[in-house]
Every structure is written in C-alpha cells, then in structure tokens.
Design an enzyme around this catalytic site. Structure first.
Site, PDB file in Angstrom:
ATOM      1  N   TYR B 133      14.447   3.298 -24.230  1.00 15.88           N
ATOM      2  CA  TYR B 133      12.811   3.405 -23.993  1.00 15.88           C
ATOM      3  C   TYR B 133      12.455   3.344 -22.624  1.00 15.88           C
ATOM      4  CZ  TYR B 133      12.716   3.808 -29.206  1.00 15.88           C
ATOM      5  OH  TYR B 133      12.804   4.087 -30.427  1.00 15.88           O
ATOM      6  N   SER B 134      12.440   2.170 -22.236  1.00 21.05           N
ATOM      7  CA  SER B 134      11.654   1.811 -20.863  1.00 21.05           C
ATOM      8  C   SER B 134      12.267   2.730 -19.642  1.00 21.05           C
ATOM      9  CB  SER B 134      11.718   0.357 -20.437  1.00 21.05           C
ATOM     10  OG  SER B 134      10.871  -0.355 -21.690  1.00 21.05           O
ATOM     11  N   SER B 166      19.068  -3.644 -23.201  1.00 27.06           N
ATOM     12  CA  SER B 166      19.921  -4.750 -23.398  1.00 27.06           C
ATOM     13  C   SER B 166      21.360  -4.262 -23.647  1.00 27.06           C
ATOM     14  CB  SER B 166      19.304  -5.711 -24.507  1.00 27.06           C
ATOM     15  OG  SER B 166      18.176  -5.894 -24.153  1.00 27.06           O
ATOM     16  N   GLU B 249      10.676  -2.485 -38.184  1.00 23.66           N
ATOM     17  CA  GLU B 249      11.036  -4.024 -37.984  1.00 23.66           C
ATOM     18  C   GLU B 249       9.906  -4.721 -38.801  1.00 23.66           C
ATOM     19  OE1 GLU B 249      12.270  -7.036 -38.011  1.00 23.66           O
ATOM     20  OE2 GLU B 249      13.497  -6.293 -36.184  1.00 23.66           O
TER      21      GLU B 249
END
Lengths: 345, 393
Positions: B133-134, B166, B249
């Site tokens: 995403y980022s 990550s 989530e």
C-alpha cells in the site's frame, strides 16, 4: 449509545431521557422517578416491591441522570436500596418498600479509610461523617463502622437522638452535602466487613457511570456548538486543531462508558472482579469527566465562562465527583492495593 | 469471570491452551516469545515451519466460512484463540497478513476461482503474503499512490515502489494497490493486484530502522508481472477493495494483542520491583496508570468490538488504535525508566543488540505512526464518528 444493549435496555434509556428532558428538575421529577417509574427500586427484588433488575439497568438510569445533572438524591437512594436488598438483613424488609416508593431517602457515607469510620460499642455509634452526598435529604444513612472491634456495615436514622446534621454550602450546587456528628447514635447492623466493602464499591461504580453519562453530554453539547458556531467564515468544527481535541475527548467518553458499564455489570455478576473494577472505574471516569467538562468550557469560548451556560455546572459536578467519594488519591491507592501493584501512597 | 464467554467457549479455551503447551514444549520451544513487532528477524525459518503446523492442525482461518475451508467459528472462539496464543507466548506470526488481510478481502471481493487458487495456501500456512500500500509519496495520504500497472496481452506489468512492507523478504506474494488508469487521480483508477514476489522484476531492500533491525522493507517493481486474472474486484475499483480490507479487521486479534501487552506490563513491573524503582512513588503512580489504562483498553474493546457488525459507526478500530498505540509507547518509556541508568546500556556492541526494554522503548515509536498515525486516527474519528465537517481542502 451502546450497541450491546438489548431492546428493553434501550427502552429504559429512552424513557428516562424523555422524562428528564421534559420535566423541570424538582420535586415532580423525583416523584415520577420513584412513584411512577419505580426506578429507585429498579434493582430491588420483587418481594420488596422492586423491579428485580440488575445493576446494569441501574447504570443506564444513572448515566441519564448524570447527563441531565438532575439534582435529586437518586444515586444515593438507589445504591442504598441495592445494598439493603442484596444484604437481606432484617431491616431490609422494613425500609425497602418506603425506599422504592420514594417516601424514604437513604444514602451511604462518602468512602473513607477505616481509621475515619465511626466506632462504637453495641448499638451506639460515635464519630464524624463529613461530606455526605445528599446529606441534607437523607432519612437513613449507611456507613461502615467499627463496632466492638469488628468492621461492619450499619444503618443510622438521621432523626435519631445523638445525630447532628449540618448542611454544607457546596461548589457543585447540584450535589448537596451534610456533615453528620454521631454521639452515641443508635445504629442497626446490616452487614459484615465484606458487605461494607461491597456497598462502597457499588457507590463508586454508580458514581462512575453517572460521570460517564455526564461526560458524554458535555461532548455532545460541545460538538453541537462547533458544528454551528462560525468564525473566520467557517464552522469552528472544520478546524483541525479543534477536531483533534474532540477526537481525544471522544476516546475518553467511549472508554469511560465502557469502563463504567463493566463495573456496573460486575457489581451483580462478578463480586470478586468488582472489588477492582469499581474503584478503577471511579478513578478513570471522574478524571475523564473532569477533562471533558474543562474542555467544554474552553471549546465554547467566552459563552462557556458565563453563569447562564450549563458548562460550569458540569465542570463543578466533575470536580465534586473527583474530590468526593474518597477522592482521587485514595481511590487510586485502593486500585493499586487490590490489583497487587506497588503502593502509590 | 468474563462476560464474553460461556462454558462451551471455556472448553474450547482449554483445547487451544492444551495444543499450544504441547507444540511449544517440543520442537518449537525456541519460538516462545520470538518474532513480532521489533523482532521480526528472529527464527524466521522456524516460524515458517510453525505456520505450517498451525495450518495442519486447523488453527488458521478460524472465522472463515466452512465452505471456503475455514472453521466458521464464532467471534468469541476466535478471541479465545488469540488470547491463548498470546498468553502462551507463541511466536509472532508470519502468515497473519494473508490470514487477516488478504484472506478476508478475497472472501469479500474475490471470484470463486481466486478463492480456490489462493485461500488453500493461506490456510495450510505455506503461502505468505505482504501488503503493498504505502509509497514514498503516499503515506498517510494513501490515495496519492503512483505505482502503475498496465494490462497487456501477457498480463499485468507493474512499475513503481512500495515502502514499509513488513515481511516482504519472506512473502510469496504481495497485494498491490496500483494505478491502472493513466491520468487518473486520487481514489479513481486504482486496482488491487496480486503480484508474485519471486520474480526478476521485484527487488526487496530492507530498511534499517532506528532499532538497528529491519522489519520493514522497500519493494521495487520494475516491469514485474502478474497474471491478467489476478486482480481483485473490477480494474479501477481497487480503492473500494483496499478500504474493504481495512474494514474487515473487526479486531478479534485485539484481545490477543492485549494479552501480549499484559505480559509486557508484567515484565516491566517485575523489573521495577527487582531494581527498586517500584518504591519510587512517581514510578509506582505510572505503573498504576499503565495497568489501569490496560484494563480500560480491554473494557472498551469488549464493548465496541463485541457489537454486531453494522450496529456501530465503524470507527471502533480507530478508537482502539488511538488508545493502544500511545499506551504502548508510554509502556516502552516506563520500561527503560524503571531501569534508570542501567536502561542506557545495551546487550552488546552491535547496533541491533538491544535489551528487551530498549527494543520495546524504541519500536513503540512506530506504533503511533504505522497503520494510520495518531493524527490520521483523530481526523477520522472527528469526521466520521463525531460528524465534524471537513475543512477547506
């Protein structure tokens, strides 16, 4: 307000809110709360004329009274009624019907360390109970005491010989106080040390949930102001500096409510857990309420500093909530002790 | 006593706890407390084997529908699994991005073919995922994504750079938010692509953080390829899919996280007692604040996350994040403060040889930034939950 509530709980909340927003605060509201709706006896068993609900439902009513800042001795009376009902001592049957009907006003002494409890031998009690909330209205006063060397919970009639009541002028005018000087005052034992502790815990949980309701009102009112009040050609609520402060207040309000509702649930359902969750809820909610009420004044600007605007009444209620009922330092030390954490005082 | 669970749930709790004790007592014993934020570099191969063991014994996809290979367990049982997992000190997951982010997204937006192709590898713990995403120019402002992808006859061609990814070094695939309509801006013209990581067009470079370790990476796509059918949702509708990922989530893992927090707090408390700091009234007061706030976090999570879906404004996760991230950061501060001067001495001369307290202290600076910084959370809460009006752009 709370997605975990069932329909009956939501109805109860709506009924109380409607009553409190419709009626002028005063004797009429008290009569309707007690007589018509029977709410002082909401947790009292049906055999004593009550509604037989749990402390969760009592919490719903208390949050609404906190929201409206209704100056009636409801919190004290309903807590005392719950204590008497759960103790099931002989005096309960005697006084509960009158408590439920609103003909008798009862309450607890403000929590204090055992060294400040009244002492006595047999039924005669001596000591000073200061800052008793709703003291001017109380017909019956419950207090922990040391009688013949043992910690117990007792009830004292405030019109009995040996009881001197002094009404105290208060900063929070919605919450009257009195000092009771007991000199050989006749007392009736209604419970042991554990009952005394549970009674105090219920009072703390009740104060917490009332604070949580009041804090939510402060935020709601502030948000309404920020949406409509315009400066620099746009609503104040569009400024990020103010939005972020409101977000922090919302976190406080949500978390205070969650913490208080848990304490009210535990009061009936998990007595062992309540010994921690009640003082914790009181410490957290009083602090949160004080912050939100203070921000209510600041975010209203000049109008928030006037006598006419309700902000100061909530600010003063928040202050009395934090300083009374044992005060902040004491209640935090109780949490630390019961949670097995290092002593904070 | 816990208001959330009934007796059958508690029996399930014993089953989970029994399995964890058994598995962590044997070949996986070295994994107790390994991995997780700030420690992703530890025992990576063993943790991948642990993923496969979780998958083999049916502990992945607990809440997914049975028709899709999950176990269809209640919210309560999922919470119990996460709580027991943390209580046992089971290792930081390497498969959680697939299980908790991509899997639910495919369940919501994927075609039957995509579900059949990708879900089994998540469920058996063999296929690891990372999130793309980022970007350097799209952090808090995710809609500024500029990685581009073009659909040609031989599939998607992807070019651009992602950052803060990550576990990218371990992942088999990445779900990538890419601009697929040239000239589009903001939320329009984005697509949600599933890109294989092990190919010549993908280059992963670890970022050395202020902890001296590298849990995050840069990922460079230089004519990277993905099959034409590996787009989730319609091309150009990627924003909706990505936001759906964030919304699914619902926070069952929050309770496991809080159990982990409780363990960390206990360690800080033990260190404060051992070193005498607990006798300092200022430290004692901070310990009390920390412990109280942890209970408050829990009560708030029970109230908001236990609510039926759709019954709340959908901002519970924002409230939860804005509570736990600063709390965790303060715990990190307390962790070194209780040690005093000793808190400044590391475990060894290398830059990544930190003590556990120092690691907590330093890594928690990331907590208030990643996953939506505190400032972004405040704006979301103010506008979506409190209904305050947006200001001039």
């Amino acid at each position: 307000m709370d997605a975990l509530f069932g329909d009956e709980q939501r109805d109860l909340q709506r009924t109380v809110r409607d009553l409190l927003t419709r009626e002028d605060p005063g004797p009429a509201v008290w009569q309707r709360l007690c007589g018509e709706l029977g709410l002082t006896g909401i947790t009292v068993g049906e055999r004593h004329g009550g509604a037989g609900a749990t402390t969760v439902e009592l919490g719903i009513v208390l949050a609404e009274l906190g929201r409206a800042l209704t100056p009636v001795p409801f919190l004290q009376t309903a807590v005392a009624a719950t204590v008497l009902d759960r103790s099931d001592a002989p005096p309960a049957a005697e006084v509960l019907p009158a408590l439920v009907a609103g003909g008798l006003v009862a309450g607890l002494a403000t929590p204090a360390p055992p060294t400040r409890w009244p002492t006595g031998s047999g039924p005669a009690l001596t000591g000073v109970l200061d800052n008793v909330v709703d003291g001017p209205h109380l017909d019956l006063l419950l207090t922990p005491a040391v009688v013949d060397g043992a910690a117990v919970l007792v009830a004292v009639r405030t019109d009995a010989p040996g009881v001197t009541r002094t009404t105290l002028p208060t900063l929070d005018r919605s919450r009257p106080q009195a000092r009771f000087a007991l000199r050989g005052a006749p007392a009736v034992e209604i419970g042991d040390a554990a009952s005394a502790s549970r009674a105090t815990d219920l009072l703390l949980a009740a104060v917490a949930v009332e604070s949580a309701g009041a804090a939510r009102f402060c935020l709601d009112t502030t948000l309404a102001h920020l949406r409509t009040r315009e400066q620099f050609g746009r609503p104040l609520g569009t400024f990020q500096a103010l939005q972020h402060r409101c977000a922090d207040l919302a976190v406080l309000v949500e978390s205070a409510w969650a913490t208080a509702r848990h304490a009210m649930w535990a009061a009936d359902a998990d007595p062992a857990g309540a010994a921690v969750s009640a003082p914790l809820a009181k410490a957290y909610c009083a602090d949160a309420f004080r912050t939100v009420a203070g921000e209510m004044i600041q975010l209203h600007g000049g109008i928030g500093f006037t006598w006419e605007h309700p902000a100061h009444r909530y600010f003063k209620r928040a202050t009395s909530t934090d300083l009374l009922f044992g005060g902040r330092a004491w209640v935090r030390s109780v949490v630390a002790e019961r949670a097995g954490l290092p002593a904070v005082r | 006593m816990d208001p959330r669970f009934d007796d059958a749930d508690e029996a399930f709790r014993r089953e989970v706890a029994g399995w964890l004790v058994r598995e962590l007592g044997g070949e996986f014993a070295e994994l107790v407390d390994a991995g997780g934020p700030g420690r992703e570099h530890e025992h990576v191969e063993a943790r991948k084997a642990w993923e496969r063991r979780l998958g083999r014994d049916g502990w992945i996809g607990l809440g997914w529908p049975e028709a899709d290979g999950g176990r269809g367990l209640s919210w309560q049982r999922q919470v119990i699994f996460h709580e027991e997992y943390a209580r046992a000190g089971a290792p930081g997951r390497v498969g959680h991005i697939g299980e908790q982010l991509l899997g639910p997204t495919l369940l919501m937006f994927g075609t039957p073919g995509q579900k059949a192709h990708f879900l089994p590898g998540i469920l058996d713990g063999t296929q690891l995922w990372c999130q793309g995403y980022s970007e350097p120019g799209a952090g808090s402002d995710l809609a500024a994504v500029s990685t581009r992808a073009e659909l040609r006859a031989d599939g998607w061609h992807v070019d651009g750079q992602k950052v803060w990814t990550s576990l990218a070094t371990e992942a088999d695939r990445c779900f990538v938010l890419a601009r697929t309509e040239p000239g589009s801006t903001r939320h329009r013209g984005l697509s949600y692509l599933l890109v294989p990581m092990r190919q010549p067009g993908v280059d992963v470079r670890p970022i050395v953080q202020l902890t001296g370790t590298s849990e995050f990476n840069e990922v460079f796509f230089d004519d990277a390829r993905a099959p034409a059918e590996d787009v989730v949702g319609a091309p150009g509708e990627g924003w909706k899919v990505a936001m759906g990922t964030l919304a699914v989530e619902r926070g069952v893992s929050t309770f496991g996280q809080q159990m982990g927090f409780a363990r960390e707090f206990e360690r800080v408390l033990a260190a404060a007692r051992a070193g005498g700091a607990a006798d300092d009234p200022v430290i004692a007061d901070r310990l009390l604040d920390s412990w109280m706030q942890l209970q408050v976090l829990r009560h708030t999570a029970v109230m908001t996350l236990g609510a039926p879906a759709g019954s709340t404004p959908g901002t519970e996760a924002n409230v939860a994040k804005l509570m736990w991230a600063p709390w965790h950061r303060r715990l990190g501060e307390l962790a070194v403060d209780v040690l005093g001067a000793a808190g400044t001495v590391t475990a060894g001369p290398e830059v990544d040889e930190l003590t556990p307290a120092q690691r907590l202290y330093l890594f928690t600076r990331a907590d208030t930034i990643y996953g939506g910084s505190d400032e972004v959370q405040r704006t979301v809460i103010a506008q979506r939950m409190l209904g305050l009006p947006r200001g001039p752009a």
